[in-house]
Design a protein around this motif. Sequence first.
Motif, PDB file in Angstrom:
ATOM      1  N   TYR A 115      23.905   9.497  18.212  1.00  0.00           N
ATOM      2  CA  TYR A 115      24.481  10.596  18.300  1.00  0.00           C
ATOM      3  C   TYR A 115      22.435  11.105  19.282  1.00  0.00           C
ATOM      4  O   TYR A 115      21.978  11.483  19.719  1.00  0.00           O
ATOM      5  N   GLY A 116      21.345   9.713  18.529  1.00  0.00           N
ATOM      6  CA  GLY A 116      19.674  10.616  19.532  1.00  0.00           C
ATOM      7  C   GLY A 116      19.039   8.745  18.587  1.00  0.00           C
ATOM      8  O   GLY A 116      19.440   8.188  18.194  1.00  0.00           O
ATOM      9  N   GLN A 157      14.822  12.840  11.539  1.00  0.00           N
ATOM     10  CA  GLN A 157      15.587  13.806  11.180  1.00  0.00           C
ATOM     11  C   GLN A 157      15.235  14.284  10.065  1.00  0.00           C
ATOM     12  O   GLN A 157      15.224  15.276   9.717  1.00  0.00           O
ATOM     13  N   CYS A 215      19.420  17.274  11.343  1.00  0.00           N
ATOM     14  CA  CYS A 215      19.677  17.509  13.086  1.00  0.00           C
ATOM     15  C   CYS A 215      20.233  18.651  13.206  1.00  0.00           C
ATOM     16  O   CYS A 215      21.498  19.707  12.506  1.00  0.00           O
ATOM     17  N   PRO A 216      19.486  19.547  13.466  1.00  0.00           N
ATOM     18  CA  PRO A 216      19.735  21.192  13.671  1.00  0.00           C
ATOM     19  C   PRO A 216      21.048  21.936  14.262  1.00  0.00           C
ATOM     20  O   PRO A 216      21.296  22.676  13.481  1.00  0.00           O
ATOM     21  N   ILE A 255      13.463  20.777  15.834  1.00  0.00           N
ATOM     22  CA  ILE A 255      11.913  19.329  15.941  1.00  0.00           C
ATOM     23  C   ILE A 255      11.408  19.092  16.598  1.00  0.00           C
ATOM     24  O   ILE A 255      11.615  18.993  17.745  1.00  0.00           O
TER      25      ILE A 255
HETATM   26  S1  SF4 Z   1      17.982  15.516  15.336  1.00  0.00           S
HETATM   27 FE1  SF4 Z   1      17.857  16.038  18.001  1.00  0.00          FE
HETATM   28  S2  SF4 Z   1      18.332  13.854  18.929  1.00  0.00           S
HETATM   29 FE2  SF4 Z   1      19.323  13.846  16.712  1.00  0.00          FE
HETATM   30  S3  SF4 Z   1      20.625  13.981  17.396  1.00  0.00           S
HETATM   31 FE3  SF4 Z   1      20.145  15.987  17.060  1.00  0.00          FE
HETATM   32  S4  SF4 Z   1      20.090  17.038  18.147  1.00  0.00           S
HETATM   33 FE4  SF4 Z   1      20.632  14.971  18.735  1.00  0.00          FE
END
Ligand code: SF4
Length: 368
Positions: A60-61, A282, A328-329, A367
């Motif tokens: 997801y990122g 994360q 992850c928030p 973050i």
């Molecule tokens: S930590 Fe940030 S970049 Fe990673 S999945 Fe969560 S929202 Fe997306």
Amino acid sequence: MDLDRHDFELDELIERIKGHDHRLVALQIPEGLKMQALEMMDEIEDETSAKVILAADPCYGACDLVHDKMKLMGVELVAHMGHSQMNIDSGMPTQFINVTYDGDPAIDPVLPILAQHRAVAESRLAKTAEGDLSEEEAQEKFLDAVGRVAPLKGAKLGLVASIQHLHLVFDYKKRFEDAGFEVEVPVGGARLTFPGQVLGCNYSGDDDEIGHYLFLGSGDFHPIGLALHTGKPLAMLDPYTGDASEMGTERIERILRQRFGLIMAIQESQNFAILIGEKPGQMRRSLALKLKRSLAKHGKKGYLLALEHVGPELIDFYPVDAFVNTACPRIAIDDSVRYAKPLVTPFELEVALGEKKWETGYQFDEIP
Ligand code: SF4
């Protein structure tokens, strides 16, 4: 989503693989583009002498770079697609590949929304600061999606986009300026690579000159975070459909009411599990340890749990009263209803413990 209108920019990757004579390469692709994965693997294998492994776990990122497991498999290069580089080092050579979309929606449908939002920003700008608040007033302010914004110094339009559309922001800046708006393309901190970029966990480009926002992109993942983080009016223009819309304050207030309920629910809780994300971007170990110390100071217990993925089936059974998420928030914000026990952010725990005050307004878990 019209995949034919995306540019996957494989040429540079192919040149790099050829130049280094890599033999084993891993491809990491976001969920929405995985349908194209096999086609891309074919293209890379046809054009080079490398074999390609798809890192097929959910991604997801760029916080979620594949690393040690791929190293163990003998992978020489990771090609990470659709996200930009963050301020982390996974320990693996990684090539970030932009995926851009050529959609170019007209701005007319969004102009009336922006004019209303600018008026809201201008009236906020004129307001003076409040004095001391009672506990009840402070809690009301916490729940008020439109009243909690920090004092403004300007009413500019902040122009942001998701990564596929970032190449359009300076062109759109000019278009909105021609339409009579004063526009800023915010530049964020080290987690963000490009001007105008936002992530679901980072809106650090926000400043007090910006009074309202336009998000160029689709879906409500980034808009919800941006509105929660800034408390500023937010319009959306979707390059895939050309549709204009706005993030309603009722929606944000519903989320704030839910967060308020969770904070109230954990005030008497004694035993907490503090979740630490194992993904490179994360992992907030120091924050987790700080929360454990803070709980101990209040006579409560905090157990540290490290996980690569966070899900109800992996944690709900632990005999604790609540979970605090430092991974992850967005897990706590977007998914908390899936958990049998309260799942809160670090800030929410601090409010429940009385370490942070209600009247500072809701603080989005970012973050940096
Ligand atoms: S930590 Fe940030 S970049 Fe990673 S999945 Fe969560 S929202 Fe997306």
